[in-house]
Structures are given as structure tokens and as C-alpha cells.
Enzyme design. Sequence first.
Site, short mmCIF file in Angstrom:
data_model
loop_
_atom_site.label_atom_id
_atom_site.label_comp_id
_atom_site.label_asym_id
_atom_site.label_seq_id
_atom_site.Cartn_x
_atom_site.Cartn_y
_atom_site.Cartn_z
N GLU A 1 -3.33 -9.88 3.43
CA GLU A 1 -4.05 -9.63 4.60
C GLU A 1 -5.16 -10.55 4.93
O GLU A 1 -5.52 -11.01 6.14
CB GLU A 1 -4.69 -8.23 4.75
CG GLU A 1 -3.86 -7.02 4.82
CD GLU A 1 -3.14 -6.43 3.56
OE1 GLU A 1 -3.40 -7.14 2.48
OE2 GLU A 1 -2.67 -5.34 3.71
N GLU B 1 0.89 -1.21 0.06
CA GLU B 1 0.18 -0.08 0.06
C GLU B 1 0.65 1.15 0.09
O GLU B 1 0.60 2.29 -0.65
CB GLU B 1 -0.93 -0.13 1.12
CG GLU B 1 -2.16 -1.16 1.10
CD GLU B 1 -2.90 -1.26 2.12
OE1 GLU B 1 -2.58 -1.56 3.25
OE2 GLU B 1 -4.03 -1.24 2.07
N1 COA Z 1 4.84 -7.45 11.30
C1 COA Z 1 5.52 -8.07 12.41
N2 COA Z 1 6.32 -9.14 12.35
C2 COA Z 1 6.51 -9.61 11.41
C3 COA Z 1 5.77 -9.45 10.20
C4 COA Z 1 5.10 -8.03 10.22
N3 COA Z 1 4.31 -7.97 9.03
N4 COA Z 1 6.37 -10.10 9.17
C5 COA Z 1 7.12 -11.02 9.56
N5 COA Z 1 7.28 -10.65 10.98
C6 COA Z 1 8.30 -11.35 12.05
C7 COA Z 1 7.84 -12.92 12.04
O1 COA Z 1 7.05 -12.98 13.22
C8 COA Z 1 9.44 -13.44 12.48
O2 COA Z 1 9.47 -13.16 13.92
P1 COA Z 1 10.55 -13.92 14.71
O3 COA Z 1 11.86 -14.08 13.84
O4 COA Z 1 10.41 -13.49 15.87
O5 COA Z 1 9.81 -15.29 14.61
C9 COA Z 1 10.37 -12.35 11.63
O6 COA Z 1 9.62 -11.14 11.09
C10 COA Z 1 10.83 -13.18 10.40
O7 COA Z 1 9.44 -13.55 9.65
P2 COA Z 1 9.25 -15.10 8.80
O8 COA Z 1 8.25 -15.12 8.20
O9 COA Z 1 10.19 -16.02 9.64
O10 COA Z 1 10.48 -14.81 7.72
P3 COA Z 1 10.39 -15.36 6.34
O11 COA Z 1 11.53 -14.75 5.56
O12 COA Z 1 10.00 -16.78 6.00
O13 COA Z 1 9.05 -14.51 5.60
C11 COA Z 1 7.73 -12.74 4.92
C12 COA Z 1 9.06 -13.09 5.48
C13 COA Z 1 7.70 -11.17 5.00
C14 COA Z 1 7.14 -13.13 3.67
C15 COA Z 1 6.67 -13.32 6.09
O14 COA Z 1 7.05 -13.02 7.43
C16 COA Z 1 5.32 -12.88 5.92
O15 COA Z 1 4.78 -13.21 5.18
N6 COA Z 1 4.76 -11.85 6.73
C17 COA Z 1 3.64 -11.15 6.75
C18 COA Z 1 3.48 -10.37 5.64
C19 COA Z 1 1.84 -9.70 5.80
O16 COA Z 1 0.91 -10.62 5.98
N7 COA Z 1 1.71 -8.70 5.53
C20 COA Z 1 0.52 -8.04 5.64
C21 COA Z 1 0.31 -7.17 6.89
S1 COA Z 1 -0.57 -5.86 6.70
#
Ligand code: COA
Length: 691
Positions: free
Chosen positions: A123, A103
Site C-alpha cells: 500500500e 489482510e
Molecule cells: N484494484 C483494481 N484493479 C487492479 C488492481 C487492484 N488492486 N490490481 C491490478 N488491477 C488492474 C490493473 O489496473 C490492470 O487493469 P487493465 O488491464 O485495465 O490495465 C489489470 O488489473 C492487470 O494489472 P497489471 O498490473 O497490468 O497486471 P500484472 O500481472 O503485471 O500485475 C499485480 C498484477 C497484482 C502484481 C499488480 O497489478 C499490482 O501490483 N496490483 C496492485 C496491488 C496492490 O497495490 N494492492 C494493494 C491494494 S490494497
Amino acid sequence: MSPVSTEFANSCLVITVDHPPVNALSHSVRLGLIEALSQADHDDINTVILICAGRTFFSGADISEFGKPPKSPGLSDVIKALEECPKPVVAAIHGQALGGGFEVALACDYRIMEASARIGLPEVNLGLIPGAGGTQRASRIAGLDIAMELAVGGKPISAERALQVGLCDEIAHKDLYESALGFSHHGELQKRVIGKMDPAEIDEAASRKWRTYATKRQKGQKAPLAAIEAIEASCELTIEEGLKRERELFVDLMSGSQSSAMRHLFFAERLSGKLANPVKAKPLDLKQIGVVGAGTMGVGIAASMLAAGYDVFLFDVNKDALSVGHGRIKAIVDGDLKKGRIAGPVHDDRLKRLQVADAWQGLSTCDLVVEAVFEDIDIKHKVFAELDEVLRPDAILASNTSYLDIDALAAQSKHPERVLGLHFFSPAHIMKLLEIVRGEKTSDAVLVTALGLAKRMKKISVVCGVCHGFIGNRMLTGYAREAGLLLLEGASPSQIDKALTDFGMPMGPFAMSDMAGLDIGYANRKKLSTDQYEEHAFRVHDQLVEMGRKGQKTDAGFYRYEAGSRTPILDAATDDIITAVRTREGVTPRKITDQEIIDRCILALINEGALLLDEGIAQRGSDIDVVYANGYGFPRWRGGPFCYADEQGLETIVARIEHFSEQHGNRWWHVSPLLKSLAETGGSLSKHVQT
Ligand code: COA
């Protein structure tokens, strides 16, 4: 120190955000961005570049802030500041731009992406819709169908696709920073605020397509339908009104139980792969993995080990089975190529790393061997004894058993400290869940190596102790027992299946038994003594098997199947069999409500889970939710059995179990002492950590 820094380069204001691990848009980032953007007024600046350090562009809003009081400035303030910035802003995207991160990119005037980068609005996987204009802006640029693909489907798209649909302006084929600077000097970049573009055109076909998708594939979930509504609103309303509608829908979802359950799972899945009591041991190096047994499990395990980059040695004593298994692994890798999941060189590399042989000796160089032979303790004992002779003393020896005693298997080895369970779910190259079973003597180094292996395989791992069926299958016994008893007492297989699929399970227990093969459970029960299971619950199952009705494989079980089809059809013959069994058992059938079916099956699951958590088989309550959501299709929007129990209220759950105990006797219905004490003290099952 602020995670946001600025520098001037070639008349550009470069704003760099460095907020590990994934550049979530936390409060400090939002604050820093607004301050940084205020510098764009300067006369010497023509363009602003927004770029992130570390492994990714913004991964989204900070999910850990969700459900807490909002802190100003919010994401909408950042977006407003970007749109109102007097100079054009270029988002330079690497890694992923997800949710709030995308966004933010949409509020910029231009987007340039690394070829490997991805954008998305995931989301919906958290029970939400974009809350900062994603639905209104994505549709204005790319149309309704793409906006719905992103916000309803929830899967990110590649840079190439983003370029095709207009969400990306250029793909950076060299260094992103240099490319962004170059792009900014292409010519005179103009402001191009998406929010000021014309509304998207109505696309009834897209709306219909995605509504059908949501109803079928995301059954029971509110967020996908809300996303469709918000995107449709982008055709009919002004941007201001559309943003207001999107926000209302977002706020409503955020305060609801579905989103809170899905956010619980998001963090639970990241926690489950960590030890509640960390150990100092270092993981061992793994290069070559041996897989013993070329059946369905062995094939899936080998394919996922290859995908994770390991050298794989597939072994089976049976030459024909080995050749079939080899062919199936090749077909999986070929399929990944055909579907565009991997490129040609990756495909060739995977196949090059695979060796197959029918001689035990080949396993002698492996660093870890997973045994995936037939689920029979005698066969497994023999295999373990052979492996113990062949393997290096420091090689890890894992069993893929789904029920058997890991400690008994370890006793076959001269080095029991190297033995553990790696319970993959079928098909192992697709299912994400891995139960890592820690035996009594498993060393810390072996355990942390397995956790690292799971991470590299992109599995969701859960550590558990030794018991019959570990976490998932042990809990399933209570669920299956109650389904069987309800059948005997008067419910039909289809009523029970429907009540549980309406609850959100992907399949009912009887359709599931037909799929798995009724003869498998039959054979397993024959090995148990009657104090280990409730015989009455399986009288109908046994009768069906003895009549040759083994489920889908014989075109008849609880249901009937047309040849070659897997669709269950009601069968009057089954009703007659059930009636005969009830008569034989002296049971007068009674009317059973759907609520009783849900309560008895799901509460049996919860109570067994609480018992095993108390025994220390699971490390934390949330791990149980992870197992059920990822291995057994428990509806994610209910957050897993424990999250569901918390949501219902533990006092209510205890009262219901006590009621069942009074009605049906306490042979199986003992309230778990942990559940009882948490109910009394206002505790939570899903947040409980075993100490
Ligand atoms: N907010 C807060 N914390 C987040 C986050 C977010 N949007 N996205 C990831 N994290 C944190 C995870 O909880 C994890 O924390 P930890 O190390 O304490 O366990 C850390 O960041 C790493 O995330 P992880 O998922 O293990 O890494 P990855 O490299 O496998 O994947 C992403 C990275 C970004 C693809 C994945 O974390 C993801 O899909 N995040 C959510 C994205 C999302 O839904 N965004 C929309 C929200 S508006």
C-alpha cells in the site's frame, strides 16, 4: 453472476473466487465472500478453504473504488466474518496475496502457499498503509521487523521467506487445491485467530532501522512513517485500539494528495502502454533481436532482451568494444544469479541465447534490430543504410536515439514503415521506462509489436511522436534553461539543487550535469543554432568545460569531487567563475527564493509538456506524468508534473507563467494554449486525452 462459488469436498467448504483479471476485492467479491462464509455453520463442515481462480490470489482491495463513497460490506466486514467463522479457514495462495488480499489471508487461521507465490503489503506504493488490520496482524505473527519490511519497504516476500517468518504454514509442492484439502486433514485444525494473539514485542532497533530507511529512501512521503506508527501501536494497544489507530491513519492518508497522486500513477502506468486510438493490426512474431553497438546502452538493452526470453545478437564493428560489451552482459546475468534473482538453469539459458559478432551479416536473421550507436546523426545514418541492406525487408529497425529525428532516419530505409524509435533509459536493464517513438511512416503492425515487446520486457512504455528529445528530453530543456538562468541571476548551484531536491527530485540539475558530463551538453549545444536554445543560460557551463571542468569525470565541474568519490563538495573556485561570468554578462546578482527556483524550473517543464501534448507528441496528459516519474525521478507522491499542476490549480499555474513572461520576456515563456484553455474551462492536464 457472483464471482464467488462454493462446493463441498471431504468435509471442507471450498470457497472459490473468480474475479478477473487479478481478483481485486471489489464489492461483488466482498458480498459473495460474506454469503459463502455463512454456509460454514453446517455440521458436516470441518474446515473452510479459501482459494482463487485465474492468475492470482487476491491482488488487493479494488483500487478503482478508492476515493469513492464506501460500499457495504467493506473489507473489515469480510475480515470480521473470517475471524468469527466457527470453522478454521485455510487460505490457499497462488500468484500474489497483496495488500487487502494479504489482510484477508491474515484473517484466515492458516495459510498455505504455492512455492512461486508471494505475499506483501504494498500500500505504501499507493501512498497508503494497510487499512484492514495488516499492520496489527502481521506484527503479531512475524514481529515488528518483518511487519515493517512488508508495510514500509512495500516489497512482497517469497513463500519460502513467509514460511521462515511464520506468515505461511506450508508450501504446496503439488496442486494447490489438493494440497489445501490434504492440509485440512492433517489433523484436527483448530481456530487460530491472529487478532486474539498477544501483541508484538517492542523492537526499538527495528523501529530505528525502518525510520532511517523511510527518511532516506522515501523522502517526503507520509505513508511509510504512518506505517511505522501503526506497527508500533500494535505493541502498545489492544487489537481493537490498534485497528482503530491503523484505520485513522489510513483514512487520513486516503484523503490526502500524496495517495491520490500515487494512485493516479498506478492507473496511468497501465494505460500508457495502450493506444488511445486502437488499431486493428496484429503484432509480428519476434524471436531474435539484434543490438547494434556494444556500449553502455547496447549492453543494457541486450541484457533486458535476454531477460525477456529473446535470442539476442550483439553486433559492433569494433572487436575490442564487442568483447568488453560481451563481458558486461555476462556480468549482469552472473550478478542476477549471485543476488538470487534467477536460478542456475535460467542463468545458463540466458547466456546460451546470446551471440556476438563483428560481421553485419549475422543480423540478417533478426526479427528486430535496435541501433544503439553513438548519438550522432551522420553515424546513425550510415548504420541505418548498412542495416537496410542486411536486414530482411520485414524486420523491424529501431533507433535508441534520445533526441534525433526518427523520420530522417526512416528516410535512409527502403522500408520506412518498419522504422521506429525505442528510447531506452540508461541503464537499460534497470530503468523501467521506454519511449516508443512512432515515425510518420511507422506501420501499425510495427507499433503494436513494439508495445508487445515492451510488455514482455516488463517495461513501462509510452508512445510518442517525433520531435527533438521526444517527451522527456524535450521537456527537460526548459527545466535546464531556467536552472541556468537562475544561476546567472544570483542563485548558487547548491541553492538550486537543494530547492529541487527538497521539492522531491532525486538530484539537482547541477549535480546531475556533473554526473552526466558537462562536455556532452557542450558538444550538443555546438550543433544547435542560437534560436534553438537560450545561450545565456549555459554561459557558466561553457566556461567550466573550457577550463577543463567537465564534471565527475575530471573531479570538478559545478562541484568538486575527491578522487573516486561521487559526493559533490562545494567549491569556492566555481563561485569565482560564476561571479566572473555574471560580470562579463553585465548581471547584478539578486536574492532568489527557493519558491522562485521551484516555480521557474517545474513550470517550464509543465508548459513544455502542455505544448507537446497539444501538438500530439504525447497521447495523453497522464503519459507525461508516467515519463517523468519513471525516467527522471519526479517524486511519485506528486504524481508527475501534470498531476502537480492540477493539484496547484491550472489558473494559478497560468498566472505564474504570465508573471514570468512579463518579468523575463516572452521568448520562452509563452503559455501553452491548451494549458490556458484547460485553466479557463476547469479542465485537467493529467486527465487530458489528445483527440
Ligand atoms: N484494484 C483494481 N484493479 C487492479 C488492481 C487492484 N488492486 N490490481 C491490478 N488491477 C488492474 C490493473 O489496473 C490492470 O487493469 P487493465 O488491464 O485495465 O490495465 C489489470 O488489473 C492487470 O494489472 P497489471 O498490473 O497490468 O497486471 P500484472 O500481472 O503485471 O500485475 C499485480 C498484477 C497484482 C502484481 C499488480 O497489478 C499490482 O501490483 N496490483 C496492485 C496491488 C496492490 O497495490 N494492492 C494493494 C491494494 S490494497
